[in-house]
Design an enzyme around this catalytic site. Structure first.
Site, PDB file in Angstrom:
ATOM      1  N   THR A 118       0.820  -1.210   0.000  1.00  0.00           N
ATOM      2  CA  THR A 118       0.000   0.000   0.000  1.00  0.00           C
ATOM      3  C   THR A 118       0.860   1.268   0.000  1.00  0.00           C
ATOM      4  O   THR A 118       1.985   1.235   0.479  1.00  0.00           O
ATOM      5  CB  THR A 118      -0.844  -0.054   1.291  1.00  0.00           C
ATOM      6  OG1 THR A 118      -1.757  -1.112   1.143  1.00  0.00           O
ATOM      7  CG2 THR A 118      -1.561   1.229   1.607  1.00  0.00           C
ATOM      8  N   ARG A 143     -14.049  -7.237  -0.300  1.00  0.00           N
ATOM      9  CA  ARG A 143     -13.314  -7.005   0.961  1.00  0.00           C
ATOM     10  C   ARG A 143     -12.756  -5.573   0.980  1.00  0.00           C
ATOM     11  O   ARG A 143     -12.184  -5.101   0.019  1.00  0.00           O
ATOM     12  CB  ARG A 143     -12.180  -8.023   1.084  1.00  0.00           C
ATOM     13  CG  ARG A 143     -11.308  -7.856   2.331  1.00  0.00           C
ATOM     14  CD  ARG A 143     -10.107  -6.966   2.088  1.00  0.00           C
ATOM     15  NE  ARG A 143      -9.205  -6.939   3.236  1.00  0.00           N
ATOM     16  CZ  ARG A 143      -8.138  -6.145   3.312  1.00  0.00           C
ATOM     17  NH1 ARG A 143      -7.850  -5.316   2.336  1.00  0.00           N
ATOM     18  NH2 ARG A 143      -7.378  -6.170   4.376  1.00  0.00           N
ATOM     19  N   VAL A 144     -12.936  -4.876   2.077  1.00  0.00           N
ATOM     20  CA  VAL A 144     -12.373  -3.540   2.239  1.00  0.00           C
ATOM     21  C   VAL A 144     -11.469  -3.562   3.469  1.00  0.00           C
ATOM     22  O   VAL A 144     -11.843  -4.106   4.508  1.00  0.00           O
ATOM     23  CB  VAL A 144     -13.484  -2.476   2.402  1.00  0.00           C
ATOM     24  CG1 VAL A 144     -12.892  -1.111   2.710  1.00  0.00           C
ATOM     25  CG2 VAL A 144     -14.341  -2.410   1.143  1.00  0.00           C
ATOM     26  N   ASP A 154      -8.292  -1.393   5.917  1.00  0.00           N
ATOM     27  CA  ASP A 154      -8.220  -0.229   6.800  1.00  0.00           C
ATOM     28  C   ASP A 154      -7.982   1.078   6.056  1.00  0.00           C
ATOM     29  O   ASP A 154      -8.376   2.147   6.529  1.00  0.00           O
ATOM     30  CB  ASP A 154      -7.084  -0.415   7.813  1.00  0.00           C
ATOM     31  CG  ASP A 154      -5.735  -0.576   7.115  1.00  0.00           C
ATOM     32  OD1 ASP A 154      -5.648  -1.367   6.151  1.00  0.00           O
ATOM     33  OD2 ASP A 154      -4.769   0.101   7.517  1.00  0.00           O
ATOM     34  N   THR A 207       0.030   0.943   6.830  1.00  0.00           N
ATOM     35  CA  THR A 207       0.102  -0.150   5.861  1.00  0.00           C
ATOM     36  C   THR A 207       0.304  -1.453   6.603  1.00  0.00           C
ATOM     37  O   THR A 207       0.981  -1.486   7.630  1.00  0.00           O
ATOM     38  CB  THR A 207       1.233   0.075   4.840  1.00  0.00           C
ATOM     39  OG1 THR A 207       1.303  -1.093   3.994  1.00  0.00           O
ATOM     40  CG2 THR A 207       2.586   0.293   5.486  1.00  0.00           C
ATOM     41  N   GLY A 208      -0.302  -2.502   6.092  1.00  0.00           N
ATOM     42  CA  GLY A 208      -0.171  -3.789   6.757  1.00  0.00           C
ATOM     43  C   GLY A 208      -1.487  -4.535   6.708  1.00  0.00           C
ATOM     44  O   GLY A 208      -2.351  -4.235   5.874  1.00  0.00           O
ATOM     45  N   GLY A 216      -4.826  -5.103   7.173  1.00  0.00           N
ATOM     46  CA  GLY A 216      -5.894  -4.155   7.479  1.00  0.00           C
ATOM     47  C   GLY A 216      -6.893  -4.603   8.517  1.00  0.00           C
ATOM     48  O   GLY A 216      -7.410  -3.790   9.290  1.00  0.00           O
TER      49      GLY A 216
HETATM   50  N1  ASP Z   1      -3.589  -2.157   4.697  1.00  0.00           N
HETATM   51  C1  ASP Z   1      -3.940  -2.649   3.392  1.00  0.00           C
HETATM   52  C2  ASP Z   1      -5.223  -3.426   3.485  1.00  0.00           C
HETATM   53  O1  ASP Z   1      -5.376  -4.202   4.410  1.00  0.00           O
HETATM   54  C3  ASP Z   1      -2.913  -3.497   2.768  1.00  0.00           C
HETATM   55  C4  ASP Z   1      -1.505  -2.979   2.838  1.00  0.00           C
HETATM   56  O2  ASP Z   1      -1.200  -2.055   3.551  1.00  0.00           O
HETATM   57  O3  ASP Z   1      -0.650  -3.498   2.138  1.00  0.00           O
HETATM   58  O4  ASP Z   1      -6.032  -3.304   2.610  1.00  0.00           O
END
Ligand code: ASP
Length: 300
Positions: free
Chosen positions: A170, A198-199, A201, A221-222, A224
């Protein structure tokens, strides 16, 4: 004082998987987005414009999981989420599960500036993009061979990080402008192999994106699902505002909460004095920062 920080995702990224040439491309992409955002601040522009410009640049770059190069759903389709927020008005705009909007962050901006709403999703968001005259593209525009390979690997149970540096990736930006206003923006294709609909964070105000003058601006990021459950970006801002933690400590503490649940990822933040923090509990995070005191760093 003005300052900007950006990220291009956090994940399990082995040094070996990232060749010298590939790493150089990531660095170039980060540097370009960082400097575009910084130039807005340097010209006296707003932090909101700076984060929009920086994120749009990363959306256009196929290396990152946002816009072109986004992660794919289990059906092989790109579904994009984005949000931004302005710290002095607490205005925010967000979109989720859009499939044809070339730059989701621009649509999020229009939602904030031109609609009565904060979050628009799917077909309704795309109808609004059409009305606003934003560029719409076929879904194939977003799909890259690397993301298809990542999806194939995940589906067959192989570790995807051998093929692509991050299964996440992200993008986001936070900034403080010369007028003292904060802003944050985040854009993503979400998680590879996700269910359609799917949504995560990123487009949820308070979870993946938050900005409040007097506290800080945060982009996450990570994984979610975990960031949403601890309302991570808002948690970090509240720690700065109410408990007087430094941005550095606030991010550390937020990542600690995340870890307690079993979640992983990273956060970037800038406070009202222009202090920048970038922290993660994964192997790596693509990140960069620049400020009017002369700091300029690009780190993986
Ligand atoms: N946080 C994002 C999500 O879960 C994915 C990401 O940060 O890579 O949609």
């Amino acid at each position: 004082m003005y300052a900007i920080a950006i990220h291009g995702g956090a994940g399990e990224l082995s040094r070996q998987a990232l060749s010298g040439e590939r790493e150089a491309h990531y660095r170039d992409g980060l540097a370009q987005a960082l400097d575009l955002g910084y130039e807005v601040l340097e010209r006296g522009g707003t932090s909101l414009d700076a984060v929009t410009v920086a994120v749009r640049s990363l959306e256009d770059n196929p290396l990152f999981n946002a816009g072109r190069g986004a992660s794919l759903t289990r059906e092989g389709v790109a579904e994009l989420d984005a949000a931004l927020m302005e710290g002095h008005t607490l205005r925010a705009g967000a979109v989720a599960a859009v499939r044809h909007v070339k730059n989701p962050i621009e649509l999020a901006r229009r939602v904030m500036d031109k609609s009565r709403h904060v979050l628009l999703v799917a077909a309704g968001a795309e109808e609004f993009a059409l009305e606003e005259g934003l560029t719409l593209v076929p879904n194939t525009y977003f799909r890259t061979p690397e993301r298809q390979a990542e999806l194939d690997a995940l589906r067959s149970g192989r570790p995807a990080s051998e093929l692509i540096p991050s299964t996440q990736g992200t993008v986001g930006a936070v900034a403080l402008d010369a007028a003292g206003n904060l802003a944050a923006a985040t854009s993503t294709g979400g998680m590879s192999n996700k269910r359609p609909g799917r949504v995560g964070d990123s487009p949820i105000v308070g979870a993946g994106t938050y900005a409040r003058n007097g506290a800080c601006a945060v982009s996450a990021t990570g994984h979610g699902e975990y960031f949403m459950r601890i309302v991570a970006a808002h948690h970090a801002c509240a720690a700065v505002e109410y408990r007087r933690l430094t941005v550095q400590d606030a991010l550390r503490e937020t990542l600690g909460r995340l870890r307690e649940l079993g979640g992983s990822g990273g956060l970037i933040a800038v406070d009202s004095a222009g202090r920048i923090a970038m922290d993660f509990n994964t192997q790596g995070m693509f990140r960069a920062a620049r400020d009017s005191a002369g700091q300029r760093q690009i780190v993986i």
